[in-house]
Design a protein around this motif. Sequence first.
Motif, PDB file in Angstrom:
ATOM      1  N   PHE A   1       8.399 -43.158   5.124  1.00  0.00           N
ATOM      2  CA  PHE A   1       8.242 -41.725   5.390  1.00  0.00           C
ATOM      3  C   PHE A   1       7.896 -40.938   4.124  1.00  0.00           C
ATOM      4  O   PHE A   1       7.303 -39.853   4.210  1.00  0.00           O
ATOM      5  N   LEU A   2       8.268 -41.455   2.965  1.00  0.00           N
ATOM      6  CA  LEU A   2       7.947 -40.769   1.713  1.00  0.00           C
ATOM      7  C   LEU A   2       6.446 -40.573   1.526  1.00  0.00           C
ATOM      8  O   LEU A   2       6.016 -39.657   0.826  1.00  0.00           O
ATOM      9  N   SER A   3       5.635 -41.433   2.156  1.00  0.00           N
ATOM     10  CA  SER A   3       4.186 -41.331   1.991  1.00  0.00           C
ATOM     11  C   SER A   3       3.563 -40.206   2.813  1.00  0.00           C
ATOM     12  O   SER A   3       2.377 -39.898   2.644  1.00  0.00           O
ATOM     13  N   LEU A   4       4.326 -39.589   3.707  1.00  0.00           N
ATOM     14  CA  LEU A   4       3.798 -38.471   4.491  1.00  0.00           C
ATOM     15  C   LEU A   4       3.412 -37.312   3.584  1.00  0.00           C
ATOM     16  O   LEU A   4       4.110 -36.999   2.621  1.00  0.00           O
ATOM     17  N   LYS A   5       2.310 -36.665   3.905  1.00  0.00           N
ATOM     18  CA  LYS A   5       1.916 -35.475   3.161  1.00  0.00           C
ATOM     19  C   LYS A   5       2.679 -34.267   3.691  1.00  0.00           C
ATOM     20  O   LYS A   5       2.894 -34.131   4.892  1.00  0.00           O
ATOM     21  N   SER A   6       3.075 -33.394   2.782  1.00  0.00           N
ATOM     22  CA  SER A   6       3.712 -32.150   3.204  1.00  0.00           C
ATOM     23  C   SER A   6       2.648 -31.204   3.736  1.00  0.00           C
ATOM     24  O   SER A   6       1.608 -31.009   3.104  1.00  0.00           O
ATOM     25  N   ARG A   7       2.893 -30.638   4.901  1.00  0.00           N
ATOM     26  CA  ARG A   7       1.946 -29.683   5.491  1.00  0.00           C
ATOM     27  C   ARG A   7       2.497 -28.269   5.483  1.00  0.00           C
ATOM     28  O   ARG A   7       1.966 -27.388   6.143  1.00  0.00           O
ATOM     29  N   GLY A   8       3.571 -28.073   4.714  1.00  0.00           N
ATOM     30  CA  GLY A   8       4.137 -26.749   4.575  1.00  0.00           C
ATOM     31  C   GLY A   8       4.801 -26.277   5.853  1.00  0.00           C
ATOM     32  O   GLY A   8       5.132 -27.055   6.740  1.00  0.00           O
TER      33      GLY A   8
END
Length: 436
Positions: free
Chosen positions: A202-209
Amino acid sequence: MSSEDAAAEPAPRRWRIDVSPLRTSSDFRALFTAGVVSYLGSMFTFVAIPLQAQQLTGSFVVVGLLGLAEVIPILVFGLWGGALADHVDRRRMILVTEVCLGIGSLILLANALLPDPHVWVLFVVGALFAACDSLQRPSVDALVPQSVPHHQLGGAAALMSLRWSVGFILGTSLGGLVASYLGVAVAYGIDAVSYVLSFLIFLSLKSRGRMKDEGTPGIGAIAEGVRYAWGRKDLLGTYAVDTLAMVLAFPWAVFPFVAEKFDAPWALGLLYAASSVGAAAASLTSGWTSHIHRHGKAIVIAASLYGLAIAAFGLAPTLWLALVFLALAGAADMVSGVFRSLVWNQSIPDDLRGRLAGIEFLSYAIGPQLGSARVSLMAQWRGLGFSIASGGILCAAGVLALAAALPTMWRYDVRTSVDVAAVRAARELRAPDDDD
C-alpha cells in the motif's frame, strides 16, 4: 468500446476477464495485490475466531453473538469512514487502518497462546476489526474509480471481485486446515504477517489529496451523502438487495457445525472456500458482463438465484452436494456484486464516492453480522438445516418483492442513466494518470 467493436469481438474474448486495469494503472495494481495479501491473511482469522469460540464454548449462541458484537462499530464507523474518505487523504487512511488491523491480529495471537484463552477477547478484537475495516473500506472503494479510466470500470469491478474470491478460497481452505490441525494461534500469526506485507504494498499508492477541502467530516457531510442516496431509489435498491440477502442467507457462522453434522472436520476449510470457488469461476468468465446494460435486472436475478442455492445447500443430504450448491451460490453472488459495483462506480460523483462507499459498506457488512446471528439463533431453536434453507427461500422471495417495490432499480439501464452520463463527462475532464 463501441457497439461495432463489441459485435466484432471474438467470442472467447468476450468471456475472458478484462485485465487491462492491472496493465495500465500502478495504483490499481497496488490496491489489487495488497488486497489479495491482506484478505488472504484475514481469512485465516475469519475461520479461526468462530472455531476457537466453538472449541471454548460449544455454543451456537456464542458464535452468533460474535457477529452481533461487530454491528455497532460498523454502524458508527461505516458512515464516518465514508465521510472521512471524501475529506482526508485516502492513502493515509488505508495505511493507518492497516496498522491497526495488524495489531488486532497480534492481540488474538497473544490470547490464543494463554493457558486459558479468554472468550471476551474474541468479542473485543472482532469489534476492533469491524471499526478499522469500516474506516478503511470506503477509502479503498473510492480509490478504484480514481485509479482507472471510466471505460475500464467493468474490468476493475470483476478484478476486485476476483481478489476477494482468491483470498477467500486460499485463505479459508488453508486457514481451516491450519486452525484445525496446527491451532488457532498459528492462524492468527499468519494473519499478522499478511498485514505487514500488505502495508508495504500500500505504501506504493500515490496520494491524491483530499476530494473536499472545505468543511469537516461530521454529521453534515454524512447527511449530504444519505440525502443523495435517498434521492436515488435505484441506489437504495442495490443496498437493500445486498443487505436482505446477507441477513437471510448467510450461513458461514454455522459452518463448524455443518462440518460436524457431516462428520467431516477436515472439510471446514472447503465449506468456507466453496462459494468463492464459484465466485472465482464467474469472475474469470466475466467478460460477458460488459455486454449487459440492464444492471438492475441482473442484480435482482442473480441475488434471487443466490438465495435458492443457499436453500438447496441447507437441504443437501451429502457433503459434496452441499459444496456444489455453495459454489453455485458464490457464482450468483459474484454476478450480483459486479453489477452493484458498476452501478456505484459509474453513476456516483467522485466528491460523494467516499460517503456513498460508507453506505455501501453498511449494506454488505452489517448484513453478514446480523445473518450470522439469525442463522445461529434459529439453528439453536429449529435445527441447522431448517435455519439455512428457510433463510435462502425468504431471501429469494424478498429480493423479488424489493424489485416490485423499487421499479427504478429494476429498470436501471447504463445506456439511459443521466447519472452515468454526468459522471462519465466529469471524469473525462480529469482522466487518471496512466502509469505504464
